[in-house]
Design a protein around this motif. Structure first.
Motif, PDB file in Angstrom:
ATOM      1  N   MET A  50      43.871  62.616  51.118  1.00 49.33           N
ATOM      2  CA  MET A  50      42.684  63.061  52.103  1.00 49.33           C
ATOM      3  C   MET A  50      41.498  62.897  51.714  1.00 49.33           C
ATOM      4  N   VAL A  51      40.804  63.185  50.306  1.00 48.83           N
ATOM      5  CA  VAL A  51      39.823  62.792  50.066  1.00 48.83           C
ATOM      6  C   VAL A  51      39.131  61.416  50.302  1.00 48.83           C
ATOM      7  N   ALA A  52      40.305  60.332  50.195  1.00 51.67           N
ATOM      8  CA  ALA A  52      40.143  58.884  50.615  1.00 51.67           C
ATOM      9  C   ALA A  52      40.019  58.953  52.388  1.00 51.67           C
ATOM     10  N   VAL A  53      40.860  59.663  52.931  1.00 51.63           N
ATOM     11  CA  VAL A  53      40.653  59.719  54.565  1.00 51.63           C
ATOM     12  C   VAL A  53      39.369  59.878  54.715  1.00 51.63           C
ATOM     13  N   ALA A  72      48.033  52.126  52.360  1.00 56.12           N
ATOM     14  CA  ALA A  72      47.885  51.897  50.824  1.00 56.12           C
ATOM     15  C   ALA A  72      48.701  53.057  50.255  1.00 56.12           C
ATOM     16  N   ALA A  73      48.598  54.129  50.822  1.00 54.12           N
ATOM     17  CA  ALA A  73      49.504  55.450  50.131  1.00 54.12           C
ATOM     18  C   ALA A  73      50.986  55.446  50.600  1.00 54.12           C
ATOM     19  N   GLY A  74      51.375  54.486  51.283  1.00 49.55           N
ATOM     20  CA  GLY A  74      52.792  54.313  51.800  1.00 49.55           C
ATOM     21  C   GLY A  74      53.246  55.543  52.960  1.00 49.55           C
ATOM     22  N   LEU A  75      52.034  56.037  53.569  1.00 47.87           N
ATOM     23  CA  LEU A  75      52.075  57.153  54.533  1.00 47.87           C
ATOM     24  C   LEU A  75      52.554  56.519  55.846  1.00 47.87           C
ATOM     25  N   GLY A  76      53.395  57.146  56.691  1.00 50.34           N
ATOM     26  CA  GLY A  76      53.380  56.855  58.422  1.00 50.34           C
ATOM     27  C   GLY A  76      52.226  57.499  58.997  1.00 50.34           C
ATOM     28  N   GLU A  77      52.256  57.159  60.230  1.00 54.64           N
ATOM     29  CA  GLU A  77      51.273  57.918  61.235  1.00 54.64           C
ATOM     30  C   GLU A  77      51.619  59.503  61.171  1.00 54.64           C
ATOM     31  N   THR A  95      43.676  54.379  58.810  1.00 52.62           N
ATOM     32  CA  THR A  95      44.904  53.718  58.841  1.00 52.62           C
ATOM     33  C   THR A  95      45.279  52.849  57.306  1.00 52.62           C
ATOM     34  N   GLU A  96      44.219  52.370  57.002  1.00 51.72           N
ATOM     35  CA  GLU A  96      44.353  51.403  55.741  1.00 51.72           C
ATOM     36  C   GLU A  96      44.386  52.248  54.684  1.00 51.72           C
TER      37      GLU A  96
END
Length: 226
Positions: free
Chosen positions: A128-131, A147-152, A142-143
């Motif tokens: 979330m800090v990166a977001v 990178a974190a392997g998370l879906g939408e 979305t990048e």
């Protein structure tokens, strides 16, 4: 008079203000943050906003507060940001009354807020800090998810818990604030729209009205608050 400074906690800003005599209404724009605010002996949480709040000035009113960015507020409050979205909630509805009373009655409210937040501090979700950083820099969030392997869906669920809303709304808010800052610096609205990634000036106008409650031209004629 409004001033702010970095807190000793990461991604947190300490701010204070005294409302002068003759102050006009001010418009508080959404900023992707939540605040814990001491005001004249009462303490409350200002949750993340989806549209601007208009403050009615009370001459002489004093504020001391902490503004929690990058999704750091929920860890301190002990609940998801979505539970206080667009709300102003007395802190003693969330924390023990005696703890809140010590802050409310403190001779140094700023220090009392800092001490309480430090005691309750939890390191934020690094994704979330990166977001937040990506949205602030106008980079596709979305990048970060990829990178974190998370879906939408996973990304949205974690963003709603951290910020009160999804990453697309966070991006819209940060872009609107960049546009308003450029307009306040004297840039032409069409130039502002082009430089901040809006399709055209009409798109900029619609987005500002949706998030700030007034068109960009009207916003320029009003007092604002950070």
């Amino acid at each position: 008079m409004y001033t702010e400074r970095p807190s000793s906690l990461p991604h947190v800003v300490a701010w204070q203000s005294v409302t002068p005599v003759g102050a006009s209404e001010h418009r508080i724009l959404p900023d992707g943050c939540l605040d814990i605010i001491w005001q004249d002996g009462s303490v409350f949480v200002a949750g993340p906003d989806t549209t601007a709040q208009v403050g009615a000035p009370v001459p002489g009113s004093r504020h001391h507060a902490l503004r929690f960015g990058a999704g750091t507020g929920p860890g301190v409050l002990g609940l998801p940001a979505s539970e206080v979205l667009d709300q102003r909630v007395p802190l003693d509805a969330l924390w023990p009354a005696d703890e809140v009373r010590r802050i409310a009655e403190a001779t140094n409210p700023a220090a009392a807020l800092q001490e309480a937040a430090t005691r309750r501090w939890h390191d934020p979700d690094p994704v979330m800090v990166a977001v937040s950083a990506a949205a602030h820099d106008d980079r596709p969030v979305t990048e970060i998810a990829s990178a974190a392997g998370l879906g939408e869906r996973q990304l949205r669920r974690r963003s709603v818990a951290a910020y009160g809303y999804g990453p697309k709304t966070l991006h819209r808010i940060f872009r609107m604030r960049r546009a308003v800052a450029l307009a306040r610096a004297g840039r032409a609205f069409a130039e502002v729209a082009a430089d901040t990634g809006y399709a055209d000036q009409a798109h900029l106008s619609r987005e500002v009205k949706a998030l700030a409650g007034v068109p960009l031209g009207g916003l320029m004629s009003q007092a604002d608050a950070a």
